[in-house]
Design a protein around this motif. Structure first.
Motif, mmCIF file in Angstrom:
data_model
loop_
_atom_site.group_PDB
_atom_site.id
_atom_site.type_symbol
_atom_site.label_atom_id
_atom_site.label_comp_id
_atom_site.label_asym_id
_atom_site.label_seq_id
_atom_site.Cartn_x
_atom_site.Cartn_y
_atom_site.Cartn_z
ATOM 1 N N GLY A 1 12.219 16.342 61.204
ATOM 2 C CA GLY A 1 12.302 14.935 61.591
ATOM 3 C C GLY A 1 13.514 14.247 60.992
ATOM 4 O O GLY A 1 14.210 13.476 61.663
ATOM 5 N N SER A 2 13.805 14.526 59.725
ATOM 6 C CA SER A 2 14.938 13.830 59.096
ATOM 7 C C SER A 2 16.272 14.370 59.611
ATOM 8 O O SER A 2 17.273 13.647 59.591
ATOM 9 C CB SER A 2 14.873 13.922 57.568
ATOM 10 N N SER A 3 16.285 15.605 60.082
ATOM 11 C CA SER A 3 17.530 16.108 60.699
ATOM 12 C C SER A 3 17.784 15.371 62.010
ATOM 13 O O SER A 3 18.905 14.944 62.291
ATOM 14 C CB SER A 3 17.445 17.625 60.949
ATOM 15 N N VAL A 4 16.712 15.204 62.810
ATOM 16 C CA VAL A 4 16.862 14.451 64.067
ATOM 17 C C VAL A 4 17.309 13.016 63.748
ATOM 18 O O VAL A 4 18.214 12.475 64.389
ATOM 19 C CB VAL A 4 15.541 14.455 64.877
ATOM 20 N N ALA A 5 16.686 12.400 62.718
ATOM 21 C CA ALA A 5 17.052 11.026 62.349
ATOM 22 C C ALA A 5 18.522 10.940 61.949
ATOM 23 O O ALA A 5 19.246 10.025 62.361
ATOM 24 C CB ALA A 5 16.164 10.548 61.201
#
Ligand code: NAP
Length: 295
Positions: free
Chosen positions: A18-22
């Motif tokens: 999720g934080s990579s996508v963010a």
């Protein structure tokens, strides 16, 4: 710059994936006009706020998805059913609901029936990861030159599928469609079984009596060391993957066990040609991966 794919994208779970996508959404600007991050604990959200990788953080999943035209489930697959139940009444009509879970049949079984009419469900699985977890572990290049598999059910709105595909292309991945049960069998052999073997071999080494266990650690050459990297992965995530891809994983494990027994027989009876042939096949697979730039 192209128009953002989503006006507001809610990420439910903001760990490695999720934080990579963010981060990518923030860096590129053409994935979402606004990113809302949700996690199970306030401490994770405090860290996300510190890192500045989301526009807004919300501890309540229902509030996180309100007004979002894109919602992505990025928590362990065992949490999807409860999350979907919580957010279902708050999903806006026309929204695209997707996920990044490592299993697909179970996700469709758990989430599919809870998706309200008018909301488009596009299951997905980016084939990228590391052994690290949490919001600090993410990075912009994670999906570059990796593949993202989409497993939409027949009849899914084509525009919704295309928006999810375009999101992953903008994250640097190539996109392929796959039938969910086929996905689970393929992933059982290329990912889930290797993890099962890594966890098991580390457990076996750890069970050795005192002195030999210390020697395992002192003299760990690349073979064992490579297994320990895989075995360092998140326990909850992998518990959920194993339990949610049970049939395919057990089938691949049974085949592997037969092959391991055949290798044991070759070792016992000194069948040098058999051993050489297996090692040669392993090398060929490795060379193939290097050529595909996936090593
Ligand atoms: P991660 O780094 O451990 O992050 C998990 C996130 O989900 C955290 O924000 C966590 O919040 C939240 N979460 C955990 N339990 C939850 C629950 N019961 N309800 C709601 N939220 C919960 O995990 P990840 O590696 O990004 O993996 C996320 C998903 O991606 C999984 O479904 C996994 O199968 C899939 N995936 C993983 C990889 C990989 O290699 N890691 C690759 C492809 C796909 P807190 O921090 O507050 O606990």
């Amino acid at each position: 710059m192209a128009e953002p794919i989503f006006r507001r994208l809610a990420l439910l779970g903001i760990g490695l994936i999720g934080s990579s996508v963010a981060r990518i959404a923030r860096y590129r600007g053409d994935i979402a006009g606004e990113v809302v991050a949700n996690a199970r604990t306030q401490s994770t959200l405090d860290r996300v706020a510190e890192l500045g990788i989301a526009d807004r953080v919300e501890l309540d999943p229902a509030r996180a998805v309100a007004g979002a035209d894109g919602v992505m489930l990025c928590s362990p697959v065992g949490s999807f059913a409860a999350l979907a139940e919580t957010i279902a009444p708050h999903l806006q009509p026309g929204a695209v609901l997707t996920d990044v879970g490592s299993t697909k049949v179970s996700v469709i079984r758990d989430v599919g029936p809870l998706v309200p009419p008018g909301v488009h469900f596009v299951p997905a699985h980016p084939l990228a990861g590391t052994e690290f977890s949490g919001p600090d572990a993410g990075f912009c290049e994670l999906f570059e030159n990796r593949c993202c598999l989409l497993t939409p059910l027949p009849g899914t709105d084509e525009d919704a599928v295309e928006r999810v595909a375009e999101l992953w292309r903008r994250c640097g991945a190539t996109v392929e469609l796959m039938e969910p049960a086929h996905h689970d069998r393929v992933l059982a052999i290329v990912s889930h079984l290797p993890h099962l073997i890594a966890f098991t071999i580390c457990g076996t080494a750890d069970d050795l009596e005192g002195e030999s266990r210390q020697q395992v650690l002192r003299f760990a050459a690349t073979g064992f060391r490579d297994f320990t990297r895989i075995a360092a992965s998140d326990p909850v995530m992998w518990r959920d993957v194993f339990l949610n891809n049970r049939e395919a994983l057990l089938e691949m494990l049974a085949r592997f066990t037969e092959d391991a027994q055949a290798m044991a027989r070759a070792v016992r009876w000194g069948d040098a040609a058999y051993i050489e042939d297996k090692v040669e096949r392993g090398r060929k697979i490795r060379r193939g991966l290097i050529e595909l730039k996936q090593a």
